[in-house]
Design a protein around this motif. Structure first.
Motif, short mmCIF file in Angstrom:
data_model
loop_
_atom_site.label_atom_id
_atom_site.label_comp_id
_atom_site.label_asym_id
_atom_site.label_seq_id
_atom_site.Cartn_x
_atom_site.Cartn_y
_atom_site.Cartn_z
N ALA A 32 -115.69 22.33 -45.09
CA ALA A 32 -114.23 22.32 -45.12
C ALA A 32 -113.70 23.34 -46.11
CB ALA A 32 -113.72 20.93 -45.49
N SER A 33 -114.37 23.46 -47.26
CA SER A 33 -113.94 24.42 -48.29
C SER A 33 -114.12 25.86 -47.82
CB SER A 33 -114.72 24.18 -49.59
OG SER A 33 -114.44 22.89 -50.11
N TYR A 34 -115.23 26.15 -47.14
CA TYR A 34 -115.43 27.48 -46.56
C TYR A 34 -114.31 27.78 -45.57
CZ TYR A 34 -120.27 27.65 -48.36
OH TYR A 34 -121.39 27.67 -49.15
N GLY A 35 -114.02 26.80 -44.73
CA GLY A 35 -112.96 26.98 -43.75
C GLY A 35 -111.62 27.24 -44.40
N GLU A 36 -111.35 26.55 -45.52
CA GLU A 36 -110.09 26.75 -46.24
C GLU A 36 -109.97 28.17 -46.78
OE1 GLU A 36 -109.39 23.83 -49.30
OE2 GLU A 36 -107.89 22.90 -48.01
N VAL A 37 -111.07 28.70 -47.31
CA VAL A 37 -111.04 30.07 -47.83
C VAL A 37 -110.64 31.04 -46.74
CG1 VAL A 37 -112.44 31.97 -48.75
CG2 VAL A 37 -112.70 29.67 -49.70
N ILE A 38 -111.27 30.92 -45.57
CA ILE A 38 -110.95 31.81 -44.45
C ILE A 38 -109.53 31.57 -43.96
CG2 ILE A 38 -111.53 32.44 -42.07
CD1 ILE A 38 -113.48 33.44 -44.20
N TYR A 124 -110.90 23.03 -37.95
CA TYR A 124 -112.31 22.91 -38.38
C TYR A 124 -112.38 22.46 -39.84
CZ TYR A 124 -116.88 24.32 -40.13
OH TYR A 124 -118.11 24.33 -40.75
N SER A 125 -111.59 23.12 -40.69
CA SER A 125 -111.62 22.83 -42.13
C SER A 125 -111.14 21.41 -42.43
CB SER A 125 -110.74 23.84 -42.88
OG SER A 125 -110.64 23.50 -44.25
N ARG A 126 -109.91 21.12 -42.03
CA ARG A 126 -109.37 19.79 -42.30
C ARG A 126 -110.13 18.72 -41.52
NH1 ARG A 126 -107.15 22.35 -45.82
NH2 ARG A 126 -104.90 22.51 -46.20
N GLY A 127 -110.51 19.06 -40.28
CA GLY A 127 -111.25 18.10 -39.46
C GLY A 127 -112.59 17.73 -40.07
N SER A 128 -113.30 18.72 -40.63
CA SER A 128 -114.59 18.46 -41.28
C SER A 128 -114.42 17.48 -42.43
CB SER A 128 -115.19 19.77 -41.82
OG SER A 128 -115.50 20.66 -40.77
#
Length: 209
Positions: A32-38, A124-128
């Motif tokens: 989720a954190s990786y997704g947030e960065v992107i 993807y980020s929040r969902g994860s």
């Protein structure tokens, strides 16, 4: 716009404080954190490339930097299992390639791609994180204050985007999805509050042993 940017400067501070205080990254999804960065990078870079006023997107740039710090803290404190240097190195390589594509490959006709796929990254980020919370039945070092600010900021940003940028469908769609997912995360933090308190009580006792 300026008020939101100022408020965003402490957006992730509660999460950082929770990690440092507990010496644990429990409850935080690395995916989720990786997704947030992107996600925040896409939003910030899209606005930069489009030449939009900083007041229309400044908080995404500020939160992007804070999210990178969160990733670093998770790398350091995650122990189930620990994140190896090979994986950290791979993340750096991928991010550098991402920056190259954004600033050297995309043209003014294709900038929209950043925001076109951002809802997917956002989900993807929040969902994860939502799925991880559901499985763990606790929210660990996630912060009620941070999630509340994210929810409020997304709601306000819908109005300021319309006023300062206009009816940009790609930006407004992203904020609309963000409102929905942040509301779900906020609900989970409140719903699992007692479980989270018990989890940290047990964790604290284990660290004393």
């Amino acid at each position: 716009g300026i008020a939101i940017i100022c408020a965003s400067s402490i957006n992730k501070a509660p999460v950082m404080a929770n990690i440092l205080k507990s010496k644990s990254a429990a409850g935080l999804s690395l995916a989720a954190s990786y997704g947030e960065v992107i996600m925040y990078s896409n939003a910030a870079f899209y606005n930069i490339l489009r030449g939009n006023p900083f007041t229309a997107y400044g908080e995404t740039f500020v939160v992007q930097l804070q999210t990178m710090i969160i990733v670093g803290l998770i790398w350091f404190w995650k122990d189930d299992p620990k994140v190896g240097w090979d994986k950290i190195g791979a993340v750096f390589v991928v991010f550098v390639l991402y920056l190259f594509v954004v600033f050297k490959v995309l043209t003014s006709d294709t900038y929209y791609i950043l925001m076109l796929y951002n809802p997917v990254v956002l989900i993807y980020s929040r969902g994860s994180q939502i799925i991880a919370n559901h499985k763990q039945k606790q929210t660990g070092t996630q912060s009620l204050a941070t999630t509340g600010m994210n929810l409020t900021g997304s709601i306000v940003r819908i109005a300021t985007t319309i006023k300062e940028v206009g009816w940009d469908f790609h930006i407004l769609r992203a904020y609309g999805i963000s409102v929905t997912l942040n509301f779900m995360l906020l609900a989970q933090i409140l719903m699992y509050r007692e479980n989270t308190a018990r989890f940290f009580k047990v964790l604290k006792e284990k660290k004393k042993e």
